[in-house]
Design a protein around this motif. Structure first.
Motif, PDB file in Angstrom:
ATOM      1  N   CYS A 137      11.829   9.648  10.543  1.00  0.00           N
ATOM      2  CA  CYS A 137      13.080   8.886  10.429  1.00  0.00           C
ATOM      3  C   CYS A 137      13.183   8.189   9.076  1.00  0.00           C
ATOM      4  CB  CYS A 137      13.172   7.850  11.552  1.00  0.00           C
ATOM      5  SG  CYS A 137      13.456   8.569  13.184  1.00  0.00           S
ATOM      6  N   LEU A 138      12.089   7.615   8.608  1.00  0.00           N
ATOM      7  CA  LEU A 138      12.109   6.961   7.293  1.00  0.00           C
ATOM      8  C   LEU A 138      12.474   7.960   6.208  1.00  0.00           C
ATOM      9  CD1 LEU A 138       8.961   4.658   7.479  1.00  0.00           C
ATOM     10  CD2 LEU A 138      11.345   3.920   7.304  1.00  0.00           C
ATOM     11  N   GLU A 139      11.911   9.150   6.290  1.00  0.00           N
ATOM     12  CA  GLU A 139      12.167  10.160   5.278  1.00  0.00           C
ATOM     13  C   GLU A 139      13.593  10.701   5.349  1.00  0.00           C
ATOM     14  OE1 GLU A 139       9.050  12.999   5.936  1.00  0.00           O
ATOM     15  OE2 GLU A 139       7.528  11.744   4.980  1.00  0.00           O
ATOM     16  N   GLU A 140      14.140  10.786   6.565  1.00  0.00           N
ATOM     17  CA  GLU A 140      15.468  11.373   6.729  1.00  0.00           C
ATOM     18  C   GLU A 140      16.597  10.344   6.671  1.00  0.00           C
ATOM     19  OE1 GLU A 140      15.195  13.484  10.430  1.00  0.00           O
ATOM     20  OE2 GLU A 140      13.636  14.824   9.657  1.00  0.00           O
ATOM     21  N   LYS A 141      16.356   9.137   7.207  1.00  0.00           N
ATOM     22  CA  LYS A 141      17.429   8.152   7.335  1.00  0.00           C
ATOM     23  C   LYS A 141      17.185   6.880   6.536  1.00  0.00           C
ATOM     24  CE  LYS A 141      19.631   8.532  11.304  1.00  0.00           C
ATOM     25  NZ  LYS A 141      20.168   8.096  12.523  1.00  0.00           N
ATOM     26  N   ILE A 165       3.357   2.284   5.585  1.00  0.00           N
ATOM     27  CA  ILE A 165       1.994   2.198   5.045  1.00  0.00           C
ATOM     28  C   ILE A 165       1.340   3.576   5.055  1.00  0.00           C
ATOM     29  CG2 ILE A 165      -0.318   1.307   5.561  1.00  0.00           C
ATOM     30  CD1 ILE A 165       1.123  -1.362   6.319  1.00  0.00           C
ATOM     31  N   ASP A 166       1.533   4.337   6.134  1.00  0.00           N
ATOM     32  CA  ASP A 166       1.008   5.708   6.169  1.00  0.00           C
ATOM     33  C   ASP A 166       1.590   6.547   5.035  1.00  0.00           C
ATOM     34  OD1 ASP A 166      -0.579   5.270   8.361  1.00  0.00           O
ATOM     35  OD2 ASP A 166       0.640   6.440   9.759  1.00  0.00           O
ATOM     36  N   ALA A 167       2.905   6.426   4.824  1.00  0.00           N
ATOM     37  CA  ALA A 167       3.564   7.198   3.760  1.00  0.00           C
ATOM     38  C   ALA A 167       3.020   6.793   2.392  1.00  0.00           C
ATOM     39  CB  ALA A 167       5.075   6.989   3.814  1.00  0.00           C
ATOM     40  N   ILE A 168       2.833   5.503   2.189  1.00  0.00           N
ATOM     41  CA  ILE A 168       2.341   5.025   0.894  1.00  0.00           C
ATOM     42  C   ILE A 168       0.893   5.454   0.682  1.00  0.00           C
ATOM     43  CG2 ILE A 168       1.772   2.935  -0.420  1.00  0.00           C
ATOM     44  CD1 ILE A 168       4.294   1.709   1.002  1.00  0.00           C
ATOM     45  N   ASP A 169       0.083   5.431   1.745  1.00  0.00           N
ATOM     46  CA  ASP A 169      -1.297   5.918   1.627  1.00  0.00           C
ATOM     47  C   ASP A 169      -1.315   7.390   1.206  1.00  0.00           C
ATOM     48  OD1 ASP A 169      -2.484   3.517   2.261  1.00  0.00           O
ATOM     49  OD2 ASP A 169      -2.855   4.034   4.362  1.00  0.00           O
ATOM     50  N   GLU A 170      -0.449   8.188   1.825  1.00  0.00           N
ATOM     51  CA  GLU A 170      -0.366   9.606   1.453  1.00  0.00           C
ATOM     52  C   GLU A 170       0.086   9.746   0.009  1.00  0.00           C
ATOM     53  OE1 GLU A 170       2.423  13.376   2.519  1.00  0.00           O
ATOM     54  OE2 GLU A 170       1.637  12.244   4.225  1.00  0.00           O
ATOM     55  N   TRP A 171       1.083   8.952  -0.373  1.00  0.00           N
ATOM     56  CA  TRP A 171       1.582   8.959  -1.760  1.00  0.00           C
ATOM     57  C   TRP A 171       0.458   8.626  -2.730  1.00  0.00           C
ATOM     58  CZ3 TRP A 171       1.993   4.302  -4.606  1.00  0.00           C
ATOM     59  CH2 TRP A 171       2.589   4.434  -5.862  1.00  0.00           C
ATOM     60  N   GLY A 172      -0.321   7.583  -2.407  1.00  0.00           N
ATOM     61  CA  GLY A 172      -1.420   7.183  -3.287  1.00  0.00           C
ATOM     62  C   GLY A 172      -2.480   8.263  -3.412  1.00  0.00           C
ATOM     63  N   THR A 173      -2.809   8.901  -2.295  1.00  0.00           N
ATOM     64  CA  THR A 173      -3.797   9.987  -2.323  1.00  0.00           C
ATOM     65  C   THR A 173      -3.291  11.150  -3.173  1.00  0.00           C
ATOM     66  OG1 THR A 173      -4.614   9.372  -0.141  1.00  0.00           O
ATOM     67  CG2 THR A 173      -5.081  11.612  -0.884  1.00  0.00           C
ATOM     68  N   HIS A 174      -2.030  11.523  -2.965  1.00  0.00           N
ATOM     69  CA  HIS A 174      -1.457  12.623  -3.744  1.00  0.00           C
ATOM     70  C   HIS A 174      -1.404  12.274  -5.225  1.00  0.00           C
ATOM     71  CE1 HIS A 174       1.138  15.781  -5.163  1.00  0.00           C
ATOM     72  NE2 HIS A 174       1.906  14.854  -5.695  1.00  0.00           N
ATOM     73  N   LEU A 193      10.488   7.535  -2.450  1.00  0.00           N
ATOM     74  CA  LEU A 193      11.555   6.699  -1.893  1.00  0.00           C
ATOM     75  C   LEU A 193      10.995   5.715  -0.871  1.00  0.00           C
ATOM     76  CD1 LEU A 193      14.416   9.318  -1.485  1.00  0.00           C
ATOM     77  CD2 LEU A 193      14.453   7.301  -2.966  1.00  0.00           C
ATOM     78  N   ALA A 194      10.045   6.161  -0.062  1.00  0.00           N
ATOM     79  CA  ALA A 194       9.428   5.261   0.920  1.00  0.00           C
ATOM     80  C   ALA A 194       8.729   4.098   0.229  1.00  0.00           C
ATOM     81  CB  ALA A 194       8.442   6.032   1.795  1.00  0.00           C
ATOM     82  N   SER A 195       8.121   4.358  -0.918  1.00  0.00           N
ATOM     83  CA  SER A 195       7.447   3.269  -1.630  1.00  0.00           C
ATOM     84  C   SER A 195       8.449   2.254  -2.162  1.00  0.00           C
ATOM     85  CB  SER A 195       6.571   3.815  -2.764  1.00  0.00           C
ATOM     86  OG  SER A 195       7.354   4.283  -3.832  1.00  0.00           O
ATOM     87  N   VAL A 196       9.620   2.724  -2.609  1.00  0.00           N
ATOM     88  CA  VAL A 196      10.666   1.808  -3.074  1.00  0.00           C
ATOM     89  C   VAL A 196      11.198   0.990  -1.905  1.00  0.00           C
ATOM     90  CG1 VAL A 196      12.984   1.665  -4.069  1.00  0.00           C
ATOM     91  CG2 VAL A 196      11.316   3.248  -5.033  1.00  0.00           C
ATOM     92  N   GLU A 197      11.428   1.651  -0.776  1.00  0.00           N
ATOM     93  CA  GLU A 197      11.927   0.933   0.390  1.00  0.00           C
ATOM     94  C   GLU A 197      10.903  -0.084   0.885  1.00  0.00           C
ATOM     95  OE1 GLU A 197      14.966   1.644   3.887  1.00  0.00           O
ATOM     96  OE2 GLU A 197      13.869   3.406   3.225  1.00  0.00           O
ATOM     97  N   ALA A 198       9.628   0.246   0.765  1.00  0.00           N
ATOM     98  CA  ALA A 198       8.586  -0.694   1.181  1.00  0.00           C
ATOM     99  C   ALA A 198       8.656  -1.985   0.368  1.00  0.00           C
ATOM    100  CB  ALA A 198       7.207  -0.054   1.033  1.00  0.00           C
ATOM    101  N   LEU A 199       8.954  -1.871  -0.914  1.00  0.00           N
ATOM    102  CA  LEU A 199       9.071  -3.073  -1.744  1.00  0.00           C
ATOM    103  C   LEU A 199      10.173  -3.994  -1.229  1.00  0.00           C
ATOM    104  CD1 LEU A 199       8.678  -1.514  -5.305  1.00  0.00           C
ATOM    105  CD2 LEU A 199       7.014  -2.923  -4.070  1.00  0.00           C
ATOM    106  N   ALA A 200      11.295  -3.415  -0.839  1.00  0.00           N
ATOM    107  CA  ALA A 200      12.390  -4.230  -0.312  1.00  0.00           C
ATOM    108  C   ALA A 200      12.012  -4.845   1.033  1.00  0.00           C
ATOM    109  CB  ALA A 200      13.648  -3.390  -0.185  1.00  0.00           C
TER     110      ALA A 200
END
Length: 197
Positions: A14-18, A56-65, A103-110
């Motif tokens: 949902c975070l990725e799509e909406k 947090i899961d999305a950001i962890d994946e982002w950081g690993t990648h 995008l998830a990382s930007v939304e996390a900041l907000a």
């Protein structure tokens, strides 16, 4: 997977799509294969806590990648400037191939403005990112980076990364390239001058 894992996976979709603001409890339960709405309260306490965990899961994946991306930049025998430019080109490429994670990382900041736990998590991640970026640039392990190098070299790289990401996400056709970044940094050296003892 159990209900908790199904809910996390559904919230992530949902975070990725909406995005954060448009995701409802009903959206999450549908995306998690029909897990009940009550399970959100049982496992996470609230929709917001579940979305925080999914972010947090999305950001962890982002950081690993991103760590893998940066560790492999540059061709054999390239100069340091060529390797640095190649690093930025690789990061820019990841903005397209992993757009939803960025995008998830930007939304996390907000969202961190409304969640102390998320804010602490992001602050810790940024500190780790500064140290990791400094280590990559110096070609050493992270534990060889002192606090000053993380606070200066690492922080400047993090600022460049965040700024480039927002430029690319809002206007990829006008965002700088790796060559533009190197040219811009060379221009900055003329402004700030060499280091003085």
């Amino acid at each position: 997977m159990g209900n908790r894992e199904d809910l996390l996976a559904g919230a992530r979709r949902c975070l990725e799509e909406k995005g954060w603001a448009r995701t409802t409890v009903r959206d999450i339960t549908a995306a998690s294969g029909g897990v009940s709405m009550a399970a959100i309260g049982y496992h996470f306490g609230s929709r917001e806590a579940l979305l925080n965990a999914a972010l947090i899961d999305a950001i962890d994946e982002w950081g690993t990648h991103t760590g893998r991306t940066l560790a492999t930049f540059g061709a054999e025998g390239a100069t340091p400037a060529e390797r640095y430019e190649a690093m930025w080109d690789r990061i820019i490429e990841s903005f397209s191939t992993h757009r939803t994670l960025w995008l998830a990382s930007v939304e996390a900041l907000a969202q961190a403005e409304h969640s102390e736990n998320l804010r602490r998590y992001l602050a810790g991640g940024q500190a780790q990112g500064r140290r990791g970026l400094a280590a990559i640039l110096r070609g050493v392990e992270e534990d060889a980076i002192d606090d000053e190098a993380a606070r200066t070299l690492g922080a400047v790289q993090m600022a460049l990364l965040t700024g480039l990401m927002t430029q690319w996400l809002t206007g990829p056709d006008r965002a700088p390239t790796g060559a533009d970044i190197v040219a811009g940094l060379r221009a900055l050296v003329h402004i700030v001058g060499p280091d003085h003892p």
